[in-house]
Structures are given as structure tokens and as C-alpha cells.
Scaffold this motif. Structure first.
Motif, PDB file in Angstrom:
ATOM      1  N   GLY A 205       0.821  -1.205   0.000  1.00  0.00           N
ATOM      2  CA  GLY A 205       0.000   0.000   0.000  1.00  0.00           C
ATOM      3  C   GLY A 205       0.853   1.252   0.000  1.00  0.00           C
ATOM      4  N   PHE A 206       1.952   1.222   0.750  1.00  0.00           N
ATOM      5  CA  PHE A 206       2.860   2.378   0.793  1.00  0.00           C
ATOM      6  C   PHE A 206       3.533   2.603  -0.559  1.00  0.00           C
ATOM      7  N   LEU A 207       4.024   1.546  -1.167  1.00  0.00           N
ATOM      8  CA  LEU A 207       4.748   1.675  -2.432  1.00  0.00           C
ATOM      9  C   LEU A 207       3.847   2.143  -3.572  1.00  0.00           C
TER      10      LEU A 207
ATOM     11  N   ALA B 264       1.023   4.014  -3.085  1.00  0.00           N
ATOM     12  CA  ALA B 264       0.197   5.172  -2.688  1.00  0.00           C
ATOM     13  C   ALA B 264       0.380   6.331  -3.649  1.00  0.00           C
ATOM     14  N   LYS B 265       1.583   6.454  -4.203  1.00  0.00           N
ATOM     15  CA  LYS B 265       1.885   7.474  -5.210  1.00  0.00           C
ATOM     16  C   LYS B 265       2.895   6.883  -6.192  1.00  0.00           C
ATOM     17  N   SER B 266       2.816   7.308  -7.429  1.00  0.00           N
ATOM     18  CA  SER B 266       3.782   6.812  -8.410  1.00  0.00           C
ATOM     19  C   SER B 266       5.200   7.191  -7.993  1.00  0.00           C
ATOM     20  N   GLN B 267       5.329   8.263  -7.237  1.00  0.00           N
ATOM     21  CA  GLN B 267       6.625   8.718  -6.749  1.00  0.00           C
ATOM     22  C   GLN B 267       7.259   7.705  -5.796  1.00  0.00           C
ATOM     23  N   ASN B 268       6.442   6.863  -5.152  1.00  0.00           N
ATOM     24  CA  ASN B 268       6.955   5.883  -4.195  1.00  0.00           C
ATOM     25  C   ASN B 268       7.423   4.595  -4.875  1.00  0.00           C
ATOM     26  N   LEU B 269       7.010   4.357  -6.104  1.00  0.00           N
ATOM     27  CA  LEU B 269       7.274   3.080  -6.772  1.00  0.00           C
ATOM     28  C   LEU B 269       8.755   2.714  -6.850  1.00  0.00           C
ATOM     29  N   PRO B 270       9.669   3.665  -7.133  1.00  0.00           N
ATOM     30  CA  PRO B 270      11.089   3.284  -7.191  1.00  0.00           C
ATOM     31  C   PRO B 270      11.626   2.687  -5.903  1.00  0.00           C
ATOM     32  N   LEU B 271      10.950   2.948  -4.773  1.00  0.00           N
ATOM     33  CA  LEU B 271      11.414   2.423  -3.488  1.00  0.00           C
ATOM     34  C   LEU B 271      11.217   0.921  -3.383  1.00  0.00           C
ATOM     35  N   PHE B 272      10.501   0.327  -4.337  1.00  0.00           N
ATOM     36  CA  PHE B 272      10.326  -1.129  -4.353  1.00  0.00           C
ATOM     37  C   PHE B 272      11.685  -1.825  -4.412  1.00  0.00           C
ATOM     38  N   ILE B 273      12.631  -1.229  -5.127  1.00  0.00           N
ATOM     39  CA  ILE B 273      13.969  -1.815  -5.258  1.00  0.00           C
ATOM     40  C   ILE B 273      14.616  -1.965  -3.884  1.00  0.00           C
ATOM     41  N   PHE B 274      14.462  -0.955  -3.030  1.00  0.00           N
ATOM     42  CA  PHE B 274      15.056  -1.003  -1.696  1.00  0.00           C
ATOM     43  C   PHE B 274      14.225  -1.872  -0.746  1.00  0.00           C
ATOM     44  N   MET B 275      12.912  -1.881  -0.953  1.00  0.00           N
ATOM     45  CA  MET B 275      12.066  -2.741  -0.133  1.00  0.00           C
ATOM     46  C   MET B 275      12.376  -4.209  -0.386  1.00  0.00           C
ATOM     47  N   LEU B 276      12.855  -4.520  -1.596  1.00  0.00           N
ATOM     48  CA  LEU B 276      13.232  -5.898  -1.907  1.00  0.00           C
ATOM     49  C   LEU B 276      14.321  -6.410  -0.970  1.00  0.00           C
ATOM     50  N   ILE B 277      15.191  -5.516  -0.522  1.00  0.00           N
ATOM     51  CA  ILE B 277      16.248  -5.912   0.417  1.00  0.00           C
ATOM     52  C   ILE B 277      15.628  -6.398   1.719  1.00  0.00           C
TER      53      ILE B 277
ATOM     54  N   VAL C 181       3.300  -7.921  -4.111  1.00  0.00           N
ATOM     55  CA  VAL C 181       3.609  -6.485  -4.097  1.00  0.00           C
ATOM     56  C   VAL C 181       4.127  -6.041  -5.459  1.00  0.00           C
ATOM     57  N   PHE C 182       4.990  -6.857  -6.061  1.00  0.00           N
ATOM     58  CA  PHE C 182       5.536  -6.515  -7.380  1.00  0.00           C
ATOM     59  C   PHE C 182       4.429  -6.359  -8.412  1.00  0.00           C
ATOM     60  N   VAL C 183       3.466  -7.269  -8.395  1.00  0.00           N
ATOM     61  CA  VAL C 183       2.360  -7.225  -9.363  1.00  0.00           C
ATOM     62  C   VAL C 183       1.579  -5.923  -9.217  1.00  0.00           C
ATOM     63  N   PHE C 184       1.303  -5.520  -7.985  1.00  0.00           N
ATOM     64  CA  PHE C 184       0.527  -4.292  -7.789  1.00  0.00           C
ATOM     65  C   PHE C 184       1.347  -3.054  -8.120  1.00  0.00           C
ATOM     66  N   CYS C 185       2.646  -3.104  -7.880  1.00  0.00           N
ATOM     67  CA  CYS C 185       3.510  -1.995  -8.318  1.00  0.00           C
ATOM     68  C   CYS C 185       3.518  -1.921  -9.846  1.00  0.00           C
ATOM     69  N   PHE C 186       3.547  -3.081 -10.487  1.00  0.00           N
ATOM     70  CA  PHE C 186       3.523  -3.174 -11.949  1.00  0.00           C
ATOM     71  C   PHE C 186       2.217  -2.583 -12.482  1.00  0.00           C
ATOM     72  N   ILE C 187       1.100  -2.972 -11.873  1.00  0.00           N
ATOM     73  CA  ILE C 187      -0.211  -2.462 -12.288  1.00  0.00           C
ATOM     74  C   ILE C 187      -0.268  -0.944 -12.116  1.00  0.00           C
ATOM     75  N   SER C 188       0.214  -0.461 -10.971  1.00  0.00           N
ATOM     76  CA  SER C 188       0.164   0.974 -10.696  1.00  0.00           C
ATOM     77  C   SER C 188       0.996   1.757 -11.702  1.00  0.00           C
ATOM     78  N   TYR C 189       2.190   1.251 -12.027  1.00  0.00           N
ATOM     79  CA  TYR C 189       3.064   1.973 -12.955  1.00  0.00           C
ATOM     80  C   TYR C 189       2.478   2.019 -14.361  1.00  0.00           C
ATOM     81  N   PHE C 190       2.014   0.873 -14.839  1.00  0.00           N
ATOM     82  CA  PHE C 190       1.531   0.817 -16.219  1.00  0.00           C
ATOM     83  C   PHE C 190       0.090   1.322 -16.367  1.00  0.00           C
ATOM     84  N   SER C 191      -0.532   1.693 -15.235  1.00  0.00           N
ATOM     85  CA  SER C 191      -1.851   2.315 -15.332  1.00  0.00           C
ATOM     86  C   SER C 191      -1.733   3.827 -15.514  1.00  0.00           C
ATOM     87  N   LEU C 192      -0.503   4.358 -15.359  1.00  0.00           N
ATOM     88  CA  LEU C 192      -0.309   5.794 -15.533  1.00  0.00           C
ATOM     89  C   LEU C 192      -0.668   6.201 -16.960  1.00  0.00           C
TER      90      LEU C 192
END
Length: 493
Positions: A205-207, A209-222, A247-258
Motif C-alpha cells: 500500500g505504501f509503495l 500510494a503514489k507513483s513517486q513511491n514506486l522506485p522504493l520497491f527496489i530497496f524494499m526488496l532488500i 507487491v511486485f504485481v501491484f507496483c507493476f499495475i500501478s506503474y503501467f496504469s499511468l
């Protein structure tokens, strides 16, 4: 009586803190005159998921610079699972609209923004409760943490977003839920599958919440990877992998829904209101970005401005600009020009904490009441120490010290939960520090203060964590010093 005794013996401090926060939220967001945020054009992206529309009939009524509390339920958008510009708050908007319809017996179509605020507040309180329940907090540090949260995070500069359709509201609540569910998870000797589920939902939900948060997925993977390593021996490896993929799937959906418009807007602003902002060699910069230098005529031009025959979505731009530019090229430009990168980092520091006390724009039209009691502590602190809050070197020194201490505990501690705790503490630093660069790359100086919101949220949290650490370590240092003095006295007779 049993419940009262349980609260008294097990979670009295948490209960008192939550009651105080609840009163502040109730007074600020629900009791008239209510405080919120006005629509600057971003609301539509989230409103569509509730089938909502502004009540204004024309542009000037919709964008009048005042907070709006009432909206029309006009279409069945609430039944849309996914659509353009999907973010995690879309789920809460649907819940809010459905609750509104049920409470009103499906007889009214005038939606009240406070139904959405109710869900934000409930999630916010839950996140704080989970944080305060962290079992390594003593009663004193728990009380201090609660007071800090009240003073800083119930300030109007944060909670006013709950009465709006901005993504910042989702960022706040999922940020606290992520930390809270994580602390609950890592302190359990035998966590249940549902404890992992709670954390993955909150962090997802955090990642998103805004498209601006999506790049943080890389660090959340750690963090996900560390959980896998630490808990795979307890046969939770499969669940952690599934949660990570979820989480990756929903980040993917959020990014490509832009929408293309959003992407084009961000690219336009990141170049003409970012790279070229205050540049002494704009034509050269465009050439280095692989663009035609004749596009320099758009320098400083707004994406939504078509004056002087300059159309950001005109044929020339669609052919010469958008196909040839990307955020990676913009990042590459800054990396190859470290001096320019440093200038942008300084700009970010100068625009951090762009918070203001509630004004007419935070109230409904003709509703402002200067006597309304609200928490402005965080804003007043910023106003009093402007230089401190906007000094890039303060940010750098604090970040280095914060990172050094966290890394020390991460490396030297033999306890699993302490290692995992410090990974999350470092993630908060990464999330905050990355905002010195990501907004510039993603949208230039456009709406700069607002785009630095996550930087403000993270560094306020880091400051609170640092104070708690000081409260934890100082008594130990003093005790050790006293012990050494006694030992010397004994040895010396």
C-alpha cells in the motif's frame, strides 16, 4: 471490567495516546469548520474510483482555491477494480463511498469527504498503535514516542491531507502501517502467516500510494530478501516469496496504469522546469539529452499553458521530444554533471518542509475560523528554525550519523530482530534521502514543495527514532561510567 483491567495492565499508555490523537483528529477533520486540502487538478485520478465528481458546474467553481467537503456520486466507478492511474488509496475510496451509500440507505448522492477521512484516521490510529506496541520500548520511551507522534504527526501539515483526494494521505497511513506491522512481525518468536500478510499489504500500500513511491520497491526488496533469509528456516520462505510477488504485481499495475498525459507532463516538467531551470547553457543541455536545441523555446513554459502558440502536446513535441527522452536519460545527465546534481540537491533542501499554517484554502468557502484549536506545533517549529530546516549540510550530517549508528547495530548485533529493525530504519533513510533527487528527475521543480512530502515525513520519523535511541543509550552510558568509577574506587582502596 476485564477489558478495562487488561487495558490498564497491558496497554494503558497506548490507549491514552490514541485517545488524545483521536480527539485531535475529530476536532480538526470532523467538527465544523473542518480542515482539508483544495483541489489543484489532481483529485480526479482518485475520485474516479468512487464514481465521484465535483459539485461545481464550471472551472471557476471547481478550482476556486477552497477545500470542498461535498462531492456528487454520479457513476458506478466504485465497481471498477482497476483503471487509469491506479493507487492503493483507490480501495479506501471505494470503502468510503460504499459506507456512505449504506449509511444513507442509497437515498443520497452527495458524498461527504469525511467518510474517506474516517478510513484514513482508522488506519492511522492502527499504525500508531502497532508502533507503540513494539515490545522493546520501555514505558518511558513509549510515552515519549507517543508525545512525539502527537506533536509532529497530528499537526495540520500532515493530517489535513485526510480530507482530500491527494496521495499524501495514503503515504502517511501506509507508512505507519508498514512500520507497525513490521515491528510486530520481527518481534514474534513464531509469527503466523497472517502477520506476514499484514506486512506485505501495508508495504504494498505504501509503495503504490503514489507513483513517486514506486522506485522504493527496489530497496524494499532488500527487506523482503532479509525476511526470506531469516525466516526460511521456519518454513515461511514460500509465503514471503508469494508476498513479494504480490507487491511486485501491484507496483507493476500501478506503474503501467499511468496515463500518457501524466507521463508526458512529468517528462516535460523534468526537462523544461528541471534540467533547464536556471541553466546557463539550455541549448547545450538539450543537445546532450539527445534533443533538438530549437525546443529551448519551451524553457520555463508550463505543460498546461498553450500561450504564444507553444503547445507541449503539439506535433513537433510528439515527434521531437517525447519519443527521445526518458527519466533514465535525465538521470544520466545529472550523473555526468555532478555540479548540476548538487545544485538540485540544494534546491530540494531549500524547498523542504514547505508547510504553512491553515489558511482560507484549508477551509470551505467562508468557513475559516481563526479561533479553531488545531495542532500547528510542527509548522511553528519550522517557522522558528527556518535555516535549520532548509540547510542541506544539516541533512547530510544528520543522515551520515543516523546511517552510521544503524549500520553499526546491523553488523554487530547477533539478535535477528535487531538486525531486521535496523534494516527498516535504514530503509526510512533511503526513502527520505532519495527524495532529494527523485522528484527533480520525475517532475522538475513543478509543485516542488508538495513533491518533497515523503522527505519531510521520513526525516521527521528519523528525528523521532534518533531521540528515542538517545533516551535508550544515554542512561546506559551514564550507568557504565558510574560503574567504572566505583570499580576504580574499590581497586584503589
Amino acid at each position: 471490567m476485564k477489558k478495562i483491567n487488561y487495558i490498564k495492565n497491558n496497554c494503558l499508555i497506548e490507549t491514552v495516546i490514541l485517545v488524545i490523537i483521536g480527539i485531535i483528529l475529530l476536532n480538526t477533520l470532523f467538527i465544523y469548520p473542518i480542515i482539508g486540502r483544495y483541489n489543484n487538478g489532481d483529485f480526479d485520478r482518485l475520485m474516479v474510483y468512487g464514481g465521484l465528481n465535483e459539485m461545481g458546474r464550471n472551472y471557476h467553481e471547481i478550482y476556486d482555491g477552497f477545500m470542498h467537503a461535498k462531492y456528487l456520486v454520479t457513476d458506478p466507478g466504485v465497481f471498477l477494480p482497476f483503471y487509469w492511474d491506479w493507487v492503493s488509496e483507490a480501495v479506501l475510496v471505494k470503502f468510503a463511498v460504499v459506507l456512505f451509500l449504506i449509511v444513507n440507505g442509497f437515498r443520497s448522492n452527495i458524498f461527504d469527504i469525511r467518510y474517506l477521512s474516517f478510513f484514513y484516521c482508522a488506519a492511522f490510529l492502527l499504525g500508531i498503535f502497532l508502533v507503540l506496541r513494539y515490545n522493546r520500548l520501555s514505558k518511558v520511551t513509549k510515552l515519549f514516542a507517543g508525545v512525539f507522534i502527537i506533536l509532529f504527526f497530528t499537526s495540520t501539515c500532515y493530517i489535513a491531507y485526510f480530507n482530500s483526494f491527494y496521495g499524501e494521505a495514503g503515504t502517511i497511513i501506509f507508512f505507519f502501517l508498514t512500520i507497525g506491522t513490521y515491528l510486530r512481525l520481527i518481534t514474534m518468536s513464531k509469527p503466523r502467516i497472517r502477520d506476514f500478510v499484514y506486512f506485505f499489504i501495508a508495504s504494498g500500500g505504501f509503495l503504490t500510494a503514489k507513483s513517486q513511491n514506486l522506485p522504493l520497491f527496489i530497496f524494499m526488496l532488500i527487506i523482503y530478501g532479509s525476511l526470506y533469509v531469516c525466516y526460511s528456516e521456519l518454513r515461511y520462505g514460500k509465503e514471503i516469496l508469494i508476498g513479494s510477488v504480490f507487491v511486485f504485481v501491484f507496483c507493476f499495475i500501478s506503474y503501467f496504469s499511468l496515463t500518457n498525459t501524466i507521463k508526458e507532463n512529468n517528462l516535460f516538467q523534468s526537462v523544461f522546469c528541471g534540467v533547464l531551470q536556471q541553466s546557463k547553457t539550455p541549448e547545450k543541455d538539450l543537445t546532450e539529452l539527445g534533443l533538438n536545441k530549437k525546443l529551448v523555446i519551451f524553457n520555463g513554459h508550463s505543460f498546461y499553458n498553450k500561450d504564444k502558440g507553444l503547445d507541449p502536446l503539439g506535433k513537433d513535441m510528439m515527434k521531437e521530444f517525447y519519443p527521445k527522452i526518458s527519466n533514465w536519460k535525465i538521470l544520466g545527465f545529472y550523473l555526468s554533471h555532478p555540479g548540476r546534481m548538487w545544485e538540485k540537491i540544494e534546491d530540494s533542501a531549500n524547498n523542504a518542509y514547505a508547510f504553512n499554517k491553515p489558511g482560507n484554502w484549508n477551509f470551505e468557502k467562508n468557513q475559516k475560523d481563526s479561533k479553531k484549536l488545531v495542532n500547528n506545533f510542527r509548522i511553528e517549529l519550522i517557522d522558528k528554525f527556518q535555516a535549520f530546516h532548509h540547510n542541506v549540510y544539516v541533512f547530510i550530517v544528520f543522515s551520515i550519523m543516523y546511517f552510521g549508528v544503524s549500520l553499526f547495530y546491523l553488523i554487530t548485533s547477533k539478535k535477528r530482530d535487531i538486525k531486521l529493525l535496523n534494516l527498516m530504519i535504514i530503509f526510512i533513510l533511503v526513502a527520505g534521502a532519495s527524495q532529494f533527487v527523485l522528484p527533480i528527475i520525475g517532475a522538475g521543480h513543478c509543485d516542488f514543495g508538495k513533491h518533497l512530502f515523503l522527505l519531510n515525513l521520513c526525516y521527521d520519523t528519523m528525528f523521532g527514532i534518533s531521540l528515542l535511541w538517545c533516551m535508550h543509550i544515554i542512561p546506559r552510558v551514564l550507568y557504565a561510567a558510574k560503574f567504572k568509577i566505583r570499580k576504580r574506587k574499590i581497586l584503589n582502596g
